[in-house]
Scaffold this motif. Structure first.
Motif, PDB file in Angstrom:
ATOM      1  N   GLU A  72      13.898   1.854  25.802  1.00  0.00           N
ATOM      2  CA  GLU A  72      14.149   1.252  27.264  1.00  0.00           C
ATOM      3  C   GLU A  72      15.255   0.136  27.451  1.00  0.00           C
ATOM      4  O   GLU A  72      15.667   0.013  28.485  1.00  0.00           O
ATOM      5  N   GLN A  73      16.058  -0.797  25.946  1.00  0.00           N
ATOM      6  CA  GLN A  73      16.224  -1.428  26.262  1.00  0.00           C
ATOM      7  C   GLN A  73      17.392  -1.071  24.402  1.00  0.00           C
ATOM      8  O   GLN A  73      16.931  -2.338  23.623  1.00  0.00           O
ATOM      9  N   PRO A  74      18.063  -0.590  25.003  1.00  0.00           N
ATOM     10  CA  PRO A  74      18.798  -0.249  23.910  1.00  0.00           C
ATOM     11  C   PRO A  74      20.125  -1.141  23.416  1.00  0.00           C
ATOM     12  O   PRO A  74      20.885  -1.313  22.651  1.00  0.00           O
ATOM     13  N   GLU A  75      20.297  -2.354  24.225  1.00  0.00           N
ATOM     14  CA  GLU A  75      21.468  -3.231  24.293  1.00  0.00           C
ATOM     15  C   GLU A  75      20.764  -4.423  23.001  1.00  0.00           C
ATOM     16  O   GLU A  75      21.253  -5.535  22.764  1.00  0.00           O
ATOM     17  N   VAL A  76      19.233  -4.425  22.824  1.00  0.00           N
ATOM     18  CA  VAL A  76      18.130  -5.280  22.550  1.00  0.00           C
ATOM     19  C   VAL A  76      17.817  -5.025  20.917  1.00  0.00           C
ATOM     20  O   VAL A  76      17.075  -4.041  21.036  1.00  0.00           O
ATOM     21  N   SER A  77      17.831  -5.893  19.804  1.00  0.00           N
ATOM     22  CA  SER A  77      17.557  -5.774  18.595  1.00  0.00           C
ATOM     23  C   SER A  77      17.081  -6.626  17.785  1.00  0.00           C
ATOM     24  O   SER A  77      17.344  -7.949  18.397  1.00  0.00           O
ATOM     25  N   ILE A  78      15.199  -6.054  17.276  1.00  0.00           N
ATOM     26  CA  ILE A  78      14.849  -7.244  16.662  1.00  0.00           C
ATOM     27  C   ILE A  78      15.740  -7.183  15.206  1.00  0.00           C
ATOM     28  O   ILE A  78      15.747  -6.004  14.519  1.00  0.00           O
ATOM     29  N   VAL A  79      16.256  -8.040  14.372  1.00  0.00           N
ATOM     30  CA  VAL A  79      16.761  -7.869  13.209  1.00  0.00           C
ATOM     31  C   VAL A  79      15.335  -8.180  12.309  1.00  0.00           C
ATOM     32  O   VAL A  79      14.963  -9.693  12.187  1.00  0.00           O
ATOM     33  N   LEU A  80      14.853  -7.639  11.210  1.00  0.00           N
ATOM     34  CA  LEU A  80      14.401  -8.395  10.127  1.00  0.00           C
ATOM     35  C   LEU A  80      15.457  -8.040   9.782  1.00  0.00           C
ATOM     36  O   LEU A  80      15.331  -7.488   8.438  1.00  0.00           O
ATOM     37  N   THR A  81      15.410  -9.702   8.775  1.00  0.00           N
ATOM     38  CA  THR A  81      15.824 -10.279   8.228  1.00  0.00           C
ATOM     39  C   THR A  81      15.387 -10.907   6.574  1.00  0.00           C
ATOM     40  O   THR A  81      13.970 -11.528   6.892  1.00  0.00           O
ATOM     41  N   PRO A  82      15.435 -10.671   5.588  1.00  0.00           N
ATOM     42  CA  PRO A  82      14.385 -11.489   4.430  1.00  0.00           C
ATOM     43  C   PRO A  82      14.733 -13.168   4.219  1.00  0.00           C
ATOM     44  O   PRO A  82      15.640 -12.907   4.552  1.00  0.00           O
ATOM     45  N   ALA A  83      13.772 -13.547   3.769  1.00  0.00           N
ATOM     46  CA  ALA A  83      13.406 -14.890   4.314  1.00  0.00           C
ATOM     47  C   ALA A  83      13.924 -15.347   3.254  1.00  0.00           C
ATOM     48  O   ALA A  83      14.320 -16.476   3.745  1.00  0.00           O
ATOM     49  N   ALA A  84      14.156 -15.108   1.881  1.00  0.00           N
ATOM     50  CA  ALA A  84      14.595 -15.674   0.792  1.00  0.00           C
ATOM     51  C   ALA A  84      15.596 -15.468   0.886  1.00  0.00           C
ATOM     52  O   ALA A  84      16.832 -14.310   1.465  1.00  0.00           O
ATOM     53  N   SER A  85      16.721 -16.481   0.453  1.00  0.00           N
ATOM     54  CA  SER A  85      18.180 -16.422   0.850  1.00  0.00           C
ATOM     55  C   SER A  85      18.722 -16.811  -0.795  1.00  0.00           C
ATOM     56  O   SER A  85      18.550 -17.962  -1.030  1.00  0.00           O
ATOM     57  N   PRO A  86      19.796 -16.133  -0.833  1.00  0.00           N
ATOM     58  CA  PRO A  86      20.739 -16.898  -2.454  1.00  0.00           C
ATOM     59  C   PRO A  86      21.447 -17.869  -2.252  1.00  0.00           C
ATOM     60  O   PRO A  86      21.015 -18.571  -3.640  1.00  0.00           O
ATOM     61  N   ALA A  87      22.136 -18.083  -1.191  1.00  0.00           N
ATOM     62  CA  ALA A  87      22.167 -19.232  -0.843  1.00  0.00           C
ATOM     63  C   ALA A  87      21.320 -20.742  -0.605  1.00  0.00           C
ATOM     64  O   ALA A  87      21.527 -21.999  -1.072  1.00  0.00           O
TER      65      ALA A  87
END
Length: 135
Positions: free
Chosen positions: A48-63
């Motif tokens: 119902e909201q194609p313009e909005v997304s949740i992004v599941l991103t890694p918590a650990a960062s190589p930086a």
């Protein structure tokens, strides 16, 4: 100027567990699933909201340093890093469906004094997921 929300980010430490919660328990659709291992990026959202997304991103960062990544992991485990609020027209039905999957219940559905009936779960990475039904 027209400004809209496109993406909202949630940290995860296990993309497969997060998918089981957001896709399988909540019923969100997977829009992208790219990368692999510790650099996987998944977007999900409501049809119902194609313009909005949740992004599941890694918590650990190589930086980040090992100490910073450990601090992030500790804060995630406590459930203080992130969260999301979803809305529905039947919070009790959503609660029953999600609770039946074994998700961690933080609050069963109740009527709030600020005009919603809501419930809350913790996702597998510790993020709070609150579900509201406007009265």
């Amino acid at each position: 100027m027209d400004l809209k929300i496109a993406h909202s980010f949630l940290f995860t430490d296990d993309h497969d567990e997060a998918l089981a919660f957001y896709r399988d328990a909540l019923g969100l659709e997977v829009r992208t699933d790219v990368g692999g291992g510790k650099m996987r990026w998944i977007t999900l959202g409501s049809p119902e909201q194609p313009e909005v997304s949740i992004v599941l991103t890694p918590a650990a960062s190589p930086a980040a340093s090992a100490e910073d990544n450990a601090a992030i992991a500790e804060l995630m485990a406590k459930g203080v890093l992130g969260g999301i609020v979803l809305t529905t027209d039947d919070v009790d039905a959503v609660f029953e469906r999600v609770a039946a999957t074994g998700a961690e219940v933080l609050q069963e559905p109740i009527d709030q004094p600020y005009g919603v009936r809501d419930c809350a779960f913790r996702d597998p990475s510790g993020n709070m997921c609150r579900i509201n039904q406007p009265k």
